[in-house]
Design a protein around this motif. Structure first.
Motif, PDB file in Angstrom:
ATOM      1  N   ILE A   1      -0.483  -2.894  -7.273  1.00 30.39           N
ATOM      2  CA  ILE A   1      -0.310  -1.443  -7.133  1.00 30.39           C
ATOM      3  C   ILE A   1       0.975  -1.105  -6.382  1.00 30.39           C
TER       4      ILE A   1
ATOM      5  N   PRO B   1      -5.233  -7.280  -4.828  1.00 25.70           N
ATOM      6  CA  PRO B   1      -5.030  -6.037  -5.590  1.00 25.70           C
ATOM      7  C   PRO B   1      -3.799  -5.254  -5.151  1.00 25.70           C
ATOM      8  N   CYS B   2      -3.405  -5.420  -3.889  1.00 25.75           N
ATOM      9  CA  CYS B   2      -2.224  -4.696  -3.407  1.00 25.75           C
ATOM     10  C   CYS B   2      -0.954  -5.148  -4.130  1.00 25.75           C
TER      11      CYS B   2
ATOM     12  N   VAL C   1      -5.146  -4.118 -12.357  1.00 22.63           N
ATOM     13  CA  VAL C   1      -5.965  -3.700 -11.217  1.00 22.63           C
ATOM     14  C   VAL C   1      -7.385  -4.229 -11.362  1.00 22.63           C
TER      15      VAL C   1
ATOM     16  N   THR D   1      -7.490  -8.095 -10.807  1.00 22.99           N
ATOM     17  CA  THR D   1      -7.405  -8.556  -9.425  1.00 22.99           C
ATOM     18  C   THR D   1      -8.656  -8.188  -8.617  1.00 22.99           C
ATOM     19  N   LEU D   2      -9.269  -7.071  -8.936  1.00 18.04           N
ATOM     20  CA  LEU D   2     -10.494  -6.695  -8.232  1.00 18.04           C
ATOM     21  C   LEU D   2     -11.617  -7.683  -8.513  1.00 18.04           C
TER      22      LEU D   2
END
Length: 378
Positions: A92, A88-89, A162, A165-166
């Protein structure tokens, strides 16, 4: 291992390969979005992708030593959880520096689990005396399909990167925790943790570097190629990677039976024709359907190359198997290290079509080098 422990180890190793595949392929459909979000050109994007390869190579060099002392089990767990945390990084990160740092950490996790799971797979294959590597790598390809398909589907449904990916991170966490009980604890490999690679292992390493370069480029650049040529919309760019991954999985699921019947060398050589035909179709395709057929052929042709190379490294007698595996996987990710940046520079100067044509030529060199690789492997 006892039979029950062996079965649990088989499942745990399959899950480890699955997690590594999900993590890497979930990033592929997000590459065009990252390029747009950060407003960078192909050359800068290539440099950012270089961070992933750098992290992987550094981790592999360390993993070969850590595995000799602690065994593969804790490294597999740490690498799998690291992938789940860092994915997830990647979506973002709002500056090139932050994305580069996230890709580096992501690469460290990927490199660690890659070496450890291949060593664990070689040990299981030795226990049974049967070819298993293609089956394990099939799980990696299934993971690649799962990751790329999930992200592509969620993006098509406008659920956002987001959320995508989570969901993938949650899946990876569940899988790697489930794998943990079945993995053999071990006490690390016997013998030295590092020796200078033998020339035959170095040859295998060079072929692995080329193969990983090609596979990595397919993951990192296939969506961009399809989008820039206006064959697919941006939200659907990951379909090419999905088709490639499906073909890889299909080829690997049958790969152990094929190898048992015709041997490693013939398996490699027979992959040349679909690889060449597939790359020609991809670079010349006037419509998306022909490009998809090309990705299908490339995936089938390349599917069993890495499993064969890993088996040859694990079975040679000139240096410890764990060190040999670390050498070829490190070389492989050195291909990923150089590949994305190289493809970016070639694409910047001559276009992605020529860059993909070069990939086809390189992959043909690998499969046609099978005879040389099989010579004096002991």
């Amino acid at each position: 291992m006892l039979s029950a422990n062996w079965s649990a180890g088989l499942l745990g190793t399959r899950l480890a390969f699955f997690v590594a595949g999900v993590g890497l392929a979930a990033w592929a459909p997000l590459v065009p979005l990252a390029k747009e979000r950060l407003a960078v050109d192909d050359r800068m994007l290539g440099l950012l992708l270089l961070c992933l390869g750098t992290g992987s190579v550094i981790a592999m060099l360390l993993t070969s030593v850590l595995n000799a002392r602690y065994g593969s089990k804790p490294i597999i767990l740490a690498g799998g959880l690291g992938l789940a945390i860092m994915l997830p990084c990647l979506v973002i990160a709002d500056t090139p520096v932050r994305l580069g740092a996230a890709l580096f950490a992501f690469g460290v996790s990927l490199g660690s689990i890659d070496v450890a799971m291949n060593i664990h797979a070689i040990e299981l294959e030795r226990d049974t005396g049967c070819p298993l590597m293609s089956g394990f790598h099939a799980q990696y390809s299934i993971g690649e399909f799962t990751g790329s398909a999930a992200v592509t589907a969620f993006l098509s449904l406008q659920l956002g990167p987001v959320f995508s990916t989570l969901v993938c991170s949650a899946l990876m966490t569940i899988a790697i925790v489930s794998a943990w009980p079945g993995l053999a604890a071990g006490s690390g490999q016997q013998g030295p943790s590092f020796v200078l690679p033998h020339r035959n292992v170095l040859l295998i390493a060079v072929l692995a570097a080329i193969t990983f370069l090609v596979e990595g480029a397919m993951l990192d650049w296939s969506a961009l190629l399809l989008v820039e040529r206006e064959l697919l919309a941006e939200a659907h760019g990951g379909i090419g990677c999905m088709v490639f991954s499906i073909a890889m999985a299909a080829g690997r699921l049958s790969g152990d039976a094929v190898v048992a019947r015709i041997g490693d060398r013939a398996t490699l050589i027979l992959g040349t024709l679909p690889i060449v035909t597939g790359f020609l179709a991809v670079v010349a395709a006037p419509v998306a359907l022909i490009a998809m057929a090309g990705f299908l052929l490339i995936g089938l042709g390349i599917s069993n190359v890495v499993p064969v190379l890993c088996r040859r490294a694990g079975n040679q007698k000139m240096m410890p198997a764990g060190v040999a595996i670390a050498v070829i996987t490190t070389a492989g990710y050195a291909g990923i290290l150089v590949g994305p940046a190289g493809i970016g520079f070639v694409a910047h100067m001559f276009g992605l079509r020529l860059a993909f044509g070069m990939l086809g030529a390189l992959m043909s060199i690998v499969t046609l080098s099978a005879r040389m690789m099989m010579t004096d492997h002991r």
